[in-house]
Design an enzyme around this catalytic site. Structure first.
Site, PDB file in Angstrom:
ATOM      1  N   PRO A   2       0.764  -1.232   0.000  1.00  0.00           N
ATOM      2  CA  PRO A   2       0.000   0.000   0.000  1.00  0.00           C
ATOM      3  C   PRO A   2       0.804   1.298   0.000  1.00  0.00           C
ATOM      4  O   PRO A   2       1.054   1.860   1.041  1.00  0.00           O
ATOM      5  CB  PRO A   2      -0.821  -0.105   1.297  1.00  0.00           C
ATOM      6  CG  PRO A   2      -0.032  -1.021   2.187  1.00  0.00           C
ATOM      7  CD  PRO A   2       0.978  -1.699   1.357  1.00  0.00           C
ATOM      8  N   GLU A   3       1.175   1.817  -1.158  1.00  0.00           N
ATOM      9  CA  GLU A   3       1.530   3.230  -1.226  1.00  0.00           C
ATOM     10  C   GLU A   3       0.346   3.917  -1.915  1.00  0.00           C
ATOM     11  O   GLU A   3      -0.642   3.248  -2.254  1.00  0.00           O
ATOM     12  CB  GLU A   3       2.868   3.436  -1.956  1.00  0.00           C
ATOM     13  CG  GLU A   3       4.043   2.844  -1.145  1.00  0.00           C
ATOM     14  CD  GLU A   3       5.445   3.265  -1.575  1.00  0.00           C
ATOM     15  OE1 GLU A   3       5.581   4.356  -2.152  1.00  0.00           O
ATOM     16  OE2 GLU A   3       6.381   2.501  -1.329  1.00  0.00           O
ATOM     17  N   LYS A  52      -2.933   7.720   1.397  1.00  0.00           N
ATOM     18  CA  LYS A  52      -3.062   6.306   1.723  1.00  0.00           C
ATOM     19  C   LYS A  52      -4.366   6.014   2.457  1.00  0.00           C
ATOM     20  O   LYS A  52      -4.533   4.931   3.002  1.00  0.00           O
ATOM     21  CB  LYS A  52      -1.853   5.865   2.559  1.00  0.00           C
ATOM     22  CG  LYS A  52      -0.519   6.037   1.824  1.00  0.00           C
ATOM     23  CD  LYS A  52       0.672   5.805   2.739  1.00  0.00           C
ATOM     24  CE  LYS A  52       1.963   6.209   2.014  1.00  0.00           C
ATOM     25  NZ  LYS A  52       3.121   6.198   2.947  1.00  0.00           N
ATOM     26  N   ARG A 263      13.306   4.210   8.551  1.00  0.00           N
ATOM     27  CA  ARG A 263      13.201   3.088   7.613  1.00  0.00           C
ATOM     28  C   ARG A 263      14.513   2.974   6.870  1.00  0.00           C
ATOM     29  O   ARG A 263      15.367   3.848   6.964  1.00  0.00           O
ATOM     30  CB  ARG A 263      12.082   3.330   6.587  1.00  0.00           C
ATOM     31  CG  ARG A 263      10.820   3.939   7.132  1.00  0.00           C
ATOM     32  CD  ARG A 263       9.924   2.946   7.814  1.00  0.00           C
ATOM     33  NE  ARG A 263       9.448   1.878   6.926  1.00  0.00           N
ATOM     34  CZ  ARG A 263       8.413   1.976   6.119  1.00  0.00           C
ATOM     35  NH1 ARG A 263       7.764   3.111   6.034  1.00  0.00           N
ATOM     36  NH2 ARG A 263       8.032   0.959   5.375  1.00  0.00           N
TER      37      ARG A 263
END
Length: 274
Positions: A2-3, A52, A263
DNA sequence: TACATATGATCAT
DNA sequence: TGATCCTATGTAA
């Protein structure tokens, strides 16, 4: 997966397959039983994506004013996943938190971070915290530009911050910075207007392509020796994401990776000078 | 059976 | 910055 491109694609596909129909709504897993009961049997009027986030709008229940109609808000988070079935659907899995059953299509949702009912003011408050959406018509890139110029954080971290702009995730941030030739550790506020203009344009083009195809393919097909984007093998779709230690597809320099914005990011030290 | 991993975001410290 | 939450999948043991 999911982007932002995935979310907008889901909205488009679910509008086509479910909107305008009275849906059966339930929560086999049991964590959205009450919300599902409020929606069960109502007509889904539309599904909209912003970054999103997904918003499902419904016809008012009998006797209720339309402006107090609650909206179903879904955010997939890292693990959330929809499965769509035409005709007979299989039994839901143990984790299926939401099931929408239309005339021909059933969707199962599992793993989402957020499945909730919000009021219109609640939705507004949510949207107010978000930056412009490169996939929305009328998006105002100057808002993202202004947010970046206020930040001391690196551009790599800023691109993941949904208050700056929405829809970019860990794959696209690494890829668009590569395509723009920007080092992820460049301070966001040092990015020039010209560099930002190029970056925004790349983001719009990449997210649009991803929305259409349902996959992230950022490589120029010529760089991997094929004719069209659709022929790029799955192992060769990106330039830098998760390619640390491998040679750059453009200059053969070894791709490096490090932590950025909590990240892992990768970059080519040659194509993306500091 | 266990573990590692994943395209996200929030909350506590 | 680190812990935490959510689920499914692939690989190792």
């Amino acid at each position: 997966m999911p982007e932002g491109h995935t979310i907008h694609r889901l909205a488009r596909l679910q509008r086509a397959s479910l909107a305008g129909q009275a849906l059966s709504v339930d929560s086999p897993q049991g964590r959205f039983v009450q919300g599902a009961a409020e929606l069960d049997g109502r007509v889904l009027t539309t599904v909209q994506a912003y970054g999103k986030h997904l918003f499902y709008r419904w016809g008012a229940p009998r006797g209720a004013p339309a402006d107090e109609t609650e909206v179903l808000h879904v955010h997939l988070g890292l693990f959330g996943r929809f499965r769509s079935f035409t005709g007979e659907a299989p039994p839901p899995t143990a984790g299926t938190r939401l099931r929408l059953v239309g005339d021909d299509v059933t969707v199962h949702l599992a793993g989402a971070t957020t499945v909730e009912l919000v009021t219109p003011p609640g939705e507004e408050a949510l949207r107010a915290r978000l930056g412009p959406d490169p996939l929305s018509r009328g998006a105002r890139p100057e808002e993202a530009r202004a947010a970046l110029s206020r930040r001391r954080s690196p551009i790599g971290a800023a691109l993941l911050d949904q208050r700056v702009l929405v829809g970019i995730g860990n794959v696209y941030r690494a890829e668009v910075l590569f395509l723009a030739g920007l080092h992820p550790d460049r301070p966001a506020r040092d990015v020039t207007d010209a560099e930002f203009a190029v970056l925004w344009d790349l983001i719009v083009r990449q997210l649009r392509a991803g929305e259409r195809s349902g996959r992230i393919v950022t490589v120029d097909p010529a760089d991997v020796g094929v004719r069209s984007r659709s022929r790029v093998p799955s192992s060769e779709r990106v330039y830098v994401y998760r390619r640390a230690g491998l040679p750059c597809r453009r200059c053969a320099t070894t791709i490096t990776s490090w932590a950025s914005g909590g990240r892992t990011i990768s970059a080519c030290p040659t194509c993306q000078p500091r």
